[in-house]
Scaffold this motif. Structure first.
Motif, PDB file in Angstrom:
ATOM      1  N   ARG A  13       0.804  -1.226   0.000  1.00 28.00           N
ATOM      2  CA  ARG A  13       0.000   0.000   0.000  1.00 28.00           C
ATOM      3  C   ARG A  13       0.835   1.273   0.000  1.00 28.00           C
ATOM      4  NH1 ARG A  13      -3.792  -2.121   4.753  1.00 28.00           N
ATOM      5  NH2 ARG A  13      -1.846  -3.274   5.073  1.00 28.00           N
ATOM      6  N   GLY A  14       2.139   1.171   0.218  1.00 33.53           N
ATOM      7  CA  GLY A  14       2.981   2.353   0.185  1.00 33.53           C
ATOM      8  C   GLY A  14       3.393   2.791  -1.201  1.00 33.53           C
ATOM      9  N   LEU A  15       3.078   1.996  -2.220  1.00 34.51           N
ATOM     10  CA  LEU A  15       3.476   2.320  -3.588  1.00 34.51           C
ATOM     11  C   LEU A  15       2.547   3.371  -4.189  1.00 34.51           C
ATOM     12  CD1 LEU A  15       4.145  -1.327  -4.791  1.00 34.51           C
ATOM     13  CD2 LEU A  15       5.876   0.411  -4.274  1.00 34.51           C
ATOM     14  N   THR A  16       3.096   4.183  -5.080  1.00 31.41           N
ATOM     15  CA  THR A  16       2.303   5.215  -5.759  1.00 31.41           C
ATOM     16  C   THR A  16       1.405   4.568  -6.794  1.00 31.41           C
ATOM     17  OG1 THR A  16       4.065   6.833  -5.455  1.00 31.41           O
ATOM     18  CG2 THR A  16       2.410   7.318  -7.138  1.00 31.41           C
ATOM     19  N   LEU A  17       0.125   4.905  -6.742  1.00 32.94           N
ATOM     20  CA  LEU A  17      -0.838   4.312  -7.671  1.00 32.94           C
ATOM     21  C   LEU A  17      -0.943   5.135  -8.946  1.00 32.94           C
ATOM     22  CD1 LEU A  17      -3.697   3.430  -5.164  1.00 32.94           C
ATOM     23  CD2 LEU A  17      -1.912   1.915  -6.039  1.00 32.94           C
ATOM     24  N   ALA A  18      -1.314   4.474 -10.024  1.00 36.08           N
ATOM     25  CA  ALA A  18      -1.515   5.158 -11.299  1.00 36.08           C
ATOM     26  C   ALA A  18      -2.717   6.093 -11.198  1.00 36.08           C
ATOM     27  CB  ALA A  18      -1.738   4.134 -12.404  1.00 36.08           C
ATOM     28  N   GLY A  19      -2.644   7.204 -11.905  1.00 34.58           N
ATOM     29  CA  GLY A  19      -3.749   8.150 -11.894  1.00 34.58           C
ATOM     30  C   GLY A  19      -5.018   7.556 -12.478  1.00 34.58           C
ATOM     31  N   GLU A  20      -4.878   6.799 -13.560  1.00 33.24           N
ATOM     32  CA  GLU A  20      -6.011   6.109 -14.171  1.00 33.24           C
ATOM     33  C   GLU A  20      -5.998   4.665 -13.705  1.00 33.24           C
ATOM     34  OE1 GLU A  20      -6.953   6.423 -18.332  1.00 33.24           O
ATOM     35  OE2 GLU A  20      -5.847   8.308 -18.469  1.00 33.24           O
ATOM     36  N   ARG A  21      -7.003   4.278 -12.954  1.00 32.20           N
ATOM     37  CA  ARG A  21      -7.082   2.901 -12.463  1.00 32.20           C
ATOM     38  C   ARG A  21      -8.532   2.556 -12.166  1.00 32.20           C
ATOM     39  NH1 ARG A  21      -5.141   6.191  -8.340  1.00 32.20           N
ATOM     40  NH2 ARG A  21      -6.339   6.107  -6.397  1.00 32.20           N
ATOM     41  N   ARG A  22      -8.859   1.284 -12.312  1.00 29.92           N
ATOM     42  CA  ARG A  22     -10.210   0.809 -12.042  1.00 29.92           C
ATOM     43  C   ARG A  22     -10.339   0.270 -10.627  1.00 29.92           C
ATOM     44  NH1 ARG A  22      -8.835  -1.925 -16.548  1.00 29.92           N
ATOM     45  NH2 ARG A  22      -9.019  -3.910 -15.449  1.00 29.92           N
ATOM     46  N   TYR A  23      -9.185   0.079  -9.972  1.00 26.86           N
ATOM     47  CA  TYR A  23      -9.198  -0.660  -8.716  1.00 26.86           C
ATOM     48  C   TYR A  23      -7.930  -0.326  -7.951  1.00 26.86           C
ATOM     49  CZ  TYR A  23      -8.173  -4.817  -5.832  1.00 26.86           C
ATOM     50  OH  TYR A  23      -7.825  -5.663  -4.812  1.00 26.86           O
ATOM     51  N   ALA A  24      -8.021  -0.287  -6.624  1.00 23.40           N
ATOM     52  CA  ALA A  24      -6.836  -0.129  -5.776  1.00 23.40           C
ATOM     53  C   ALA A  24      -6.997  -1.043  -4.571  1.00 23.40           C
ATOM     54  CB  ALA A  24      -6.691   1.320  -5.332  1.00 23.40           C
ATOM     55  N   PRO A  25      -6.029  -1.910  -4.291  1.00 28.03           N
ATOM     56  CA  PRO A  25      -6.146  -2.845  -3.177  1.00 28.03           C
ATOM     57  C   PRO A  25      -5.994  -2.144  -1.833  1.00 28.03           C
ATOM     58  CG  PRO A  25      -3.989  -3.017  -4.163  1.00 28.03           C
ATOM     59  CD  PRO A  25      -4.773  -2.073  -5.023  1.00 28.03           C
ATOM     60  N   ASP A  26      -6.621  -2.695  -0.812  1.00 30.75           N
ATOM     61  CA  ASP A  26      -6.504  -2.135   0.546  1.00 30.75           C
ATOM     62  C   ASP A  26      -5.712  -3.091   1.434  1.00 30.75           C
ATOM     63  OD1 ASP A  26      -8.302  -4.182   0.767  1.00 30.75           O
ATOM     64  OD2 ASP A  26      -9.875  -2.997   1.760  1.00 30.75           O
ATOM     65  N   TYR A  27      -4.778  -3.835   0.850  1.00 35.31           N
ATOM     66  CA  TYR A  27      -3.974  -4.812   1.574  1.00 35.31           C
ATOM     67  C   TYR A  27      -2.623  -4.914   0.865  1.00 35.31           C
ATOM     68  CZ  TYR A  27      -5.334  -7.798  -2.326  1.00 35.31           C
ATOM     69  OH  TYR A  27      -5.536  -8.302  -3.581  1.00 35.31           O
ATOM     70  N   ASP A  28      -1.694  -5.626   1.484  1.00 33.15           N
ATOM     71  CA  ASP A  28      -0.371  -5.830   0.910  1.00 33.15           C
ATOM     72  C   ASP A  28      -0.245  -7.251   0.353  1.00 33.15           C
ATOM     73  OD1 ASP A  28       0.317  -3.281   1.813  1.00 33.15           O
ATOM     74  OD2 ASP A  28       1.116  -4.063   3.708  1.00 33.15           O
ATOM     75  N   ALA A  29       0.493  -7.374  -0.743  1.00 38.06           N
ATOM     76  CA  ALA A  29       0.823  -8.686  -1.317  1.00 38.06           C
ATOM     77  C   ALA A  29       2.330  -8.685  -1.586  1.00 38.06           C
ATOM     78  CB  ALA A  29       0.040  -8.926  -2.598  1.00 38.06           C
ATOM     79  N   PRO A  30       3.136  -8.799  -0.524  1.00 33.83           N
ATOM     80  CA  PRO A  30       4.586  -8.646  -0.667  1.00 33.83           C
ATOM     81  C   PRO A  30       5.265  -9.886  -1.224  1.00 33.83           C
ATOM     82  CG  PRO A  30       4.034  -9.086   1.612  1.00 33.83           C
ATOM     83  CD  PRO A  30       2.725  -8.988   0.872  1.00 33.83           C
ATOM     84  N   LEU A  31       6.501  -9.692  -1.637  1.00 30.41           N
ATOM     85  CA  LEU A  31       7.253 -10.767  -2.268  1.00 30.41           C
ATOM     86  C   LEU A  31       7.429 -11.971  -1.358  1.00 30.41           C
ATOM     87  CD1 LEU A  31       8.920 -11.835  -4.645  1.00 30.41           C
ATOM     88  CD2 LEU A  31      10.914 -10.722  -3.615  1.00 30.41           C
ATOM     89  N   ASP A  32       7.722 -11.755  -0.082  1.00 29.40           N
ATOM     90  CA  ASP A  32       7.976 -12.907   0.784  1.00 29.40           C
ATOM     91  C   ASP A  32       6.761 -13.817   0.885  1.00 29.40           C
ATOM     92  OD1 ASP A  32       6.517 -11.065   2.275  1.00 29.40           O
ATOM     93  OD2 ASP A  32       7.691 -11.326   4.109  1.00 29.40           O
ATOM     94  N   ARG A  33       5.575 -13.242   0.899  1.00 28.32           N
ATOM     95  CA  ARG A  33       4.369 -14.069   0.926  1.00 28.32           C
ATOM     96  C   ARG A  33       4.205 -14.835  -0.381  1.00 28.32           C
ATOM     97  NH1 ARG A  33      -0.689 -10.771   2.033  1.00 28.32           N
ATOM     98  NH2 ARG A  33      -1.622 -12.798   1.616  1.00 28.32           N
ATOM     99  N   TYR A  34       4.543 -14.202  -1.485  1.00 32.45           N
ATOM    100  CA  TYR A  34       4.430 -14.913  -2.762  1.00 32.45           C
ATOM    101  C   TYR A  34       5.422 -16.070  -2.840  1.00 32.45           C
ATOM    102  CZ  TYR A  34       4.625 -16.137  -7.643  1.00 32.45           C
ATOM    103  OH  TYR A  34       4.616 -16.852  -8.814  1.00 32.45           O
ATOM    104  N   LEU A  35       6.660 -15.816  -2.453  1.00 33.97           N
ATOM    105  CA  LEU A  35       7.660 -16.887  -2.478  1.00 33.97           C
ATOM    106  C   LEU A  35       7.262 -18.035  -1.555  1.00 33.97           C
ATOM    107  CD1 LEU A  35      10.967 -14.821  -2.551  1.00 33.97           C
ATOM    108  CD2 LEU A  35       9.846 -16.004  -4.462  1.00 33.97           C
ATOM    109  N   ALA A  36       6.626 -17.705  -0.431  1.00 32.09           N
ATOM    110  CA  ALA A  36       6.141 -18.748   0.473  1.00 32.09           C
ATOM    111  C   ALA A  36       5.066 -19.595  -0.206  1.00 32.09           C
ATOM    112  CB  ALA A  36       5.615 -18.129   1.759  1.00 32.09           C
TER     113      ALA A  36
END
Length: 264
Positions: A13-36
């Motif tokens: 959630r700390g990343l800058t979002l695009a000005g044009e977007r249909r959706y913005a997540p309200d949670y984090d999906a970090p790399l360590d969780r993906y690798l797990a």
């Protein structure tokens, strides 16, 4: 044996979002969780796809690949006016293609000079163009992209009209694209094909296998299943692949098929 998850997203959630977007997540999906998720599923490699809501800032994508460079590759989102130097920088960082997420967006005019330059550079780099669009528009788009000598990867079972499923004329036209050796299809996110998405996937898989052959199909988890987080999880989607392709040898071929495409 190598086994690839060809479609996942990472962000926080700390990343800058695009000005044009249909959706913005309200949670984090970090790399360590993906690798797990990869580890717990016994998968060896993963492909990180730049989320549309992060626009063309691929810095987090590159940082994540840098953390596990032998295990990860990336698909970037770029401005069509991007120069070759920046594309080469992405290439050195483990990026192997660009994504055109055209759902809900106007179709680009691929004859415009900035698009022809971009696609020529993509072809020279040996990259792929990952395409997300409803099936009705895919045949013309893919044909135009093939004219630029690029390899095309079609997202999410080609996204036919959920009302018609495999009877969608657009889906039938996508199957005819299997005559080109430079077109691949992702067996990913059946839930993006409507509430009967899994039933559609069961019908679609043998048709896709016959049209494209097992070696031009690939599986993607679509983790963390943006906009479907409450109904989907990694293990269930990998389990559905077992159901979709019950033969272990055939399933292993699909999981390994894009090894060269992603430069693993």
């Amino acid at each position: 044996m190598i086994s690839i998850d060809a479609h996942a997203h990472v962000f926080h959630r700390g990343l800058t979002l695009a000005g044009e977007r249909r959706y913005a997540p309200d949670y984090d999906a970090p790399l360590d969780r993906y690798l797990a998720q990869l580890d717990s599923s016994g998968l060896t490699h993963g492909v990180l796809v730049q989320p549309s809501f992060l626009g063309t800032d691929n810095c987090y994508l590159l940082n994540c690949i840098r953390a596990a460079p032998s295990r990860l590759r990336g698909i970037a989102v770029v401005d069509p006016t991007i120069g070759i130097e920046e594309l080469q920088r992405l290439d050195r960082g483990g990026v192997v293609g660009i994504r055109l997420n055209l759902v809900g967006r106007p179709l680009p005019d691929l004859t415009e000079s900035h698009w022809t330059r971009l696609l020529a550079n993509v072809a020279d780099l040996g990259w792929q163009v990952e395409l997300q669009r409803r099936a009705a528009d895919l045949p013309d788009l893919v044909t135009q992209l093939l004219d630029h000598d690029v390899t095309v990867v079609i997202d999410h079972f080609a996204l036919p009209d959920p009302t018609y499923g495999i009877a969608d004329p657009g889906f039938a036209a996508v199957l005819r694209l299997g005559t080109s050796a430079r077109v691949w299809v992702k067996l990913s996110a059946p839930y993006r094909n409507g509430p009967l998405g899994r039933a559609f996937a069961r019908q679609a898989y043998p048709l896709l296998r016959d049209a494209f052959d097992v070696d031009r199909l690939m599986w993607g988890s679509d983790w963390p299943h943006t906009q479907f987080e409450t109904t989907q999880d990694y293990a269930a989607n990998l389990g559905f692949l077992d159901e979709l392709i019950p033969d272990p040898a055939e399933r292993a071929r699909v999981l390994a098929a894009p090894r060269g495409l992603f430069r693993f």
